[in-house]
Design a protein around this motif. Sequence first.
Motif, PDB file in Angstrom:
ATOM      1  N   GLU A 197     -13.633   4.724 -16.631  1.00  0.00           N
ATOM      2  CA  GLU A 197     -12.972   3.613 -17.319  1.00  0.00           C
ATOM      3  C   GLU A 197     -11.867   4.160 -18.213  1.00  0.00           C
ATOM      4  N   GLU A 206      -8.362  15.636  -2.200  1.00  0.00           N
ATOM      5  CA  GLU A 206      -7.700  14.576  -2.960  1.00  0.00           C
ATOM      6  C   GLU A 206      -8.529  13.292  -2.916  1.00  0.00           C
ATOM      7  N   TRP A 207      -9.089  12.975  -1.761  1.00  0.00           N
ATOM      8  CA  TRP A 207      -9.924  11.776  -1.642  1.00  0.00           C
ATOM      9  C   TRP A 207     -11.111  11.849  -2.597  1.00  0.00           C
ATOM     10  N   ASP A 208     -11.768  13.013  -2.656  1.00  0.00           N
ATOM     11  CA  ASP A 208     -12.902  13.193  -3.571  1.00  0.00           C
ATOM     12  C   ASP A 208     -12.472  13.002  -5.024  1.00  0.00           C
ATOM     13  N   ARG A 209     -11.335  13.548  -5.376  1.00  0.00           N
ATOM     14  CA  ARG A 209     -10.851  13.426  -6.768  1.00  0.00           C
ATOM     15  C   ARG A 209     -10.459  11.991  -7.100  1.00  0.00           C
ATOM     16  N   LEU A 210      -9.835  11.296  -6.166  1.00  0.00           N
ATOM     17  CA  LEU A 210      -9.498   9.884  -6.404  1.00  0.00           C
ATOM     18  C   LEU A 210     -10.758   9.043  -6.554  1.00  0.00           C
ATOM     19  N   HIS A 211     -11.769   9.342  -5.752  1.00  0.00           N
ATOM     20  CA  HIS A 211     -13.033   8.622  -5.846  1.00  0.00           C
ATOM     21  C   HIS A 211     -13.657   8.819  -7.228  1.00  0.00           C
ATOM     22  N   CYS A 212     -13.659  10.041  -7.721  1.00  0.00           N
ATOM     23  CA  CYS A 212     -14.193  10.322  -9.059  1.00  0.00           C
ATOM     24  C   CYS A 212     -13.359   9.619 -10.129  1.00  0.00           C
ATOM     25  N   ALA A 213     -12.046   9.676 -10.024  1.00  0.00           N
ATOM     26  CA  ALA A 213     -11.171   9.059 -11.024  1.00  0.00           C
ATOM     27  C   ALA A 213     -11.331   7.543 -11.050  1.00  0.00           C
ATOM     28  N   SER A 214     -11.604   6.927  -9.914  1.00  0.00           N
ATOM     29  CA  SER A 214     -11.746   5.475  -9.893  1.00  0.00           C
ATOM     30  C   SER A 214     -12.996   5.003 -10.625  1.00  0.00           C
ATOM     31  N   ALA A 215     -13.951   5.907 -10.820  1.00  0.00           N
ATOM     32  CA  ALA A 215     -15.199   5.545 -11.514  1.00  0.00           C
ATOM     33  C   ALA A 215     -15.070   5.674 -13.036  1.00  0.00           C
ATOM     34  N   THR A 244       0.840  -1.190   0.000  1.00  0.00           N
ATOM     35  CA  THR A 244       0.000   0.000   0.000  1.00  0.00           C
ATOM     36  C   THR A 244       0.880   1.248   0.000  1.00  0.00           C
TER      37      THR A 244
END
Length: 89
Positions: free
Chosen positions: A87, A76-85, A61
Amino acid sequence: MDWEAHRAHLLSVPSRGGLAAMARAVAPGSRPVRVRRLGGGLATATHAVDLRTRNGSVFRTVLKRYAPDDDTAPQEWDRLHCASAVEVP
């Protein structure tokens, strides 16, 4: 935080207690076995952490430690969450 204090934070190492708490949160029953500083980045002290799990496997990790006066982690957490969605081929 002035530049020298920020630089000291970037070069600091995670505490044993902090690593143990992270291990409990990420993979209960695991323990940190290797910590390596990752280069790059100007805002956080970033390390690759290998955790030995109960069954003997290694879970890898990344630990990002923000400076005490830095309030960008939720962004940053919000942006990573959006980016993970999204494809990506």
